[in-house]
Design a protein around this motif. Structure first.
Motif, PDB file in Angstrom:
ATOM      1  N   MET A   1       0.840  -1.191   0.000  1.00  0.00           N
ATOM      2  CA  MET A   1       0.000   0.000   0.000  1.00  0.00           C
ATOM      3  C   MET A   1       0.875   1.241   0.000  1.00  0.00           C
ATOM      4  N   GLY A   2       0.385   2.266  -0.658  1.00  0.00           N
ATOM      5  CA  GLY A   2       1.152   3.485  -0.777  1.00  0.00           C
ATOM      6  C   GLY A   2       0.547   4.630   0.003  1.00  0.00           C
ATOM      7  N   LEU A   3       1.039   5.795  -0.325  1.00  0.00           N
ATOM      8  CA  LEU A   3       0.549   7.011   0.301  1.00  0.00           C
ATOM      9  C   LEU A   3      -0.635   7.557  -0.483  1.00  0.00           C
ATOM     10  N   MET A   4      -1.534   8.222   0.238  1.00  0.00           N
ATOM     11  CA  MET A   4      -2.633   8.913  -0.418  1.00  0.00           C
ATOM     12  C   MET A   4      -2.702  10.337   0.112  1.00  0.00           C
ATOM     13  N   LYS A   5      -2.911  11.281  -0.812  1.00  0.00           N
ATOM     14  CA  LYS A   5      -2.992  12.688  -0.420  1.00  0.00           C
ATOM     15  C   LYS A   5      -4.370  12.951   0.155  1.00  0.00           C
ATOM     16  N   ILE A   6      -4.401  13.561   1.346  1.00  0.00           N
ATOM     17  CA  ILE A   6      -5.674  13.868   1.983  1.00  0.00           C
ATOM     18  C   ILE A   6      -5.914  15.360   2.116  1.00  0.00           C
ATOM     19  N   PHE A   7      -4.884  16.164   1.827  1.00  0.00           N
ATOM     20  CA  PHE A   7      -5.025  17.609   1.970  1.00  0.00           C
ATOM     21  C   PHE A   7      -4.003  18.316   1.110  1.00  0.00           C
ATOM     22  N   SER A   8      -4.406  19.443   0.560  1.00  0.00           N
ATOM     23  CA  SER A   8      -3.511  20.346  -0.143  1.00  0.00           C
ATOM     24  C   SER A   8      -3.993  21.750   0.164  1.00  0.00           C
ATOM     25  N   GLY A   9      -3.128  22.568   0.718  1.00  0.00           N
ATOM     26  CA  GLY A   9      -3.551  23.919   1.072  1.00  0.00           C
ATOM     27  C   GLY A   9      -2.464  24.675   1.801  1.00  0.00           C
ATOM     28  N   SER A  10      -2.890  25.550   2.675  1.00  0.00           N
ATOM     29  CA  SER A  10      -1.947  26.420   3.384  1.00  0.00           C
ATOM     30  C   SER A  10      -1.164  25.635   4.434  1.00  0.00           C
ATOM     31  N   GLU A  11      -0.027  26.176   4.768  1.00  0.00           N
ATOM     32  CA  GLU A  11       0.846  25.533   5.744  1.00  0.00           C
ATOM     33  C   GLU A  11       0.175  25.450   7.117  1.00  0.00           C
ATOM     34  N   ILE A  12      -0.531  26.485   7.514  1.00  0.00           N
ATOM     35  CA  ILE A  12      -1.190  26.515   8.829  1.00  0.00           C
ATOM     36  C   ILE A  12      -2.267  25.443   8.921  1.00  0.00           C
ATOM     37  N   LEU A  13      -3.110  25.342   7.887  1.00  0.00           N
ATOM     38  CA  LEU A  13      -4.161  24.321   7.896  1.00  0.00           C
ATOM     39  C   LEU A  13      -3.568  22.919   7.826  1.00  0.00           C
ATOM     40  N   ALA A  14      -2.508  22.756   7.057  1.00  0.00           N
ATOM     41  CA  ALA A  14      -1.851  21.450   6.960  1.00  0.00           C
ATOM     42  C   ALA A  14      -1.322  21.010   8.324  1.00  0.00           C
ATOM     43  N   GLN A  15      -0.730  21.926   9.066  1.00  0.00           N
ATOM     44  CA  GLN A  15      -0.206  21.602  10.394  1.00  0.00           C
ATOM     45  C   GLN A  15      -1.335  21.253  11.358  1.00  0.00           C
ATOM     46  N   ALA A  16      -2.462  21.958  11.242  1.00  0.00           N
ATOM     47  CA  ALA A  16      -3.607  21.677  12.114  1.00  0.00           C
ATOM     48  C   ALA A  16      -4.149  20.273  11.837  1.00  0.00           C
ATOM     49  N   LEU A  17      -4.315  19.919  10.570  1.00  0.00           N
ATOM     50  CA  LEU A  17      -4.807  18.592  10.223  1.00  0.00           C
ATOM     51  C   LEU A  17      -3.808  17.516  10.632  1.00  0.00           C
ATOM     52  N   GLN A  18      -2.553  17.765  10.380  1.00  0.00           N
ATOM     53  CA  GLN A  18      -1.509  16.808  10.759  1.00  0.00           C
ATOM     54  C   GLN A  18      -1.575  16.524  12.261  1.00  0.00           C
ATOM     55  N   SER A  19      -1.743  17.545  13.051  1.00  0.00           N
ATOM     56  CA  SER A  19      -1.820  17.384  14.502  1.00  0.00           C
ATOM     57  C   SER A  19      -3.023  16.532  14.900  1.00  0.00           C
ATOM     58  N   LYS A  20      -4.181  16.790  14.307  1.00  0.00           N
ATOM     59  CA  LYS A  20      -5.394  16.025  14.630  1.00  0.00           C
ATOM     60  C   LYS A  20      -5.239  14.555  14.251  1.00  0.00           C
ATOM     61  N   ILE A  21      -4.614  14.294  13.127  1.00  0.00           N
ATOM     62  CA  ILE A  21      -4.427  12.911  12.687  1.00  0.00           C
ATOM     63  C   ILE A  21      -3.436  12.182  13.587  1.00  0.00           C
ATOM     64  N   GLU A  22      -2.360  12.852  13.949  1.00  0.00           N
ATOM     65  CA  GLU A  22      -1.355  12.212  14.788  1.00  0.00           C
ATOM     66  C   GLU A  22      -1.871  11.971  16.204  1.00  0.00           C
ATOM     67  N   GLU A  23      -2.878  12.746  16.644  1.00  0.00           N
ATOM     68  CA  GLU A  23      -3.489  12.524  17.957  1.00  0.00           C
ATOM     69  C   GLU A  23      -4.162  11.155  18.046  1.00  0.00           C
ATOM     70  N   VAL A  24      -4.629  10.619  16.917  1.00  0.00           N
ATOM     71  CA  VAL A  24      -5.263   9.300  16.922  1.00  0.00           C
ATOM     72  C   VAL A  24      -4.269   8.196  16.575  1.00  0.00           C
ATOM     73  N   GLY A  25      -2.988   8.541  16.527  1.00  0.00           N
ATOM     74  CA  GLY A  25      -1.940   7.548  16.360  1.00  0.00           C
ATOM     75  C   GLY A  25      -1.619   7.155  14.933  1.00  0.00           C
ATOM     76  N   VAL A  26      -1.947   8.011  13.972  1.00  0.00           N
ATOM     77  CA  VAL A  26      -1.663   7.721  12.575  1.00  0.00           C
ATOM     78  C   VAL A  26      -0.542   8.624  12.091  1.00  0.00           C
ATOM     79  N   GLU A  27       0.430   8.017  11.438  1.00  0.00           N
ATOM     80  CA  GLU A  27       1.584   8.747  10.912  1.00  0.00           C
ATOM     81  C   GLU A  27       1.197   9.532   9.656  1.00  0.00           C
ATOM     82  N   THR A  28       1.727  10.728   9.532  1.00  0.00           N
ATOM     83  CA  THR A  28       1.505  11.550   8.346  1.00  0.00           C
ATOM     84  C   THR A  28       2.830  11.837   7.657  1.00  0.00           C
TER      85      THR A  28
END
Length: 72
Positions: A1-28
């Motif tokens: 299995m490979g990588l899938m893009k889930i977001f493309s946008g501003s750096e601030i929003l990307a960091q916010a989403l990354q943080s929420k995803i990593e809180e549930v234990g998923v690597e980004t």
């Protein structure tokens, strides 16, 4: 299995989403084209930060992504 893009946008929003995803234990994986352009001597691009997850983890974070899109 490979990588899938889930977001493309501003750096601030990307960091916010990354943080929420990593809180549930998923690597980004984040690809920051703004920083790459700056390092190469070019101007930054407005929507140039992409967030990826491994396809196998999509089921774990699908709801997190949907909530984020809805502003939650």
């Amino acid at each position: 299995m490979g990588l899938m893009k889930i977001f493309s946008g501003s750096e601030i929003l990307a960091q916010a989403l990354q943080s929420k995803i990593e809180e549930v234990g998923v690597e980004t994986v984040v690809k920051n084209n703004i920083q790459a352009a700056r390092m190469s001597g070019f101007g930054g691009l407005g929507q140039a930060v992409e967030v990826f997850i491994y396809e196998r983890d999509f089921g774990k974070v699908h709801q997190v992504i949907e909530d984020f899109k809805m502003g939650g």
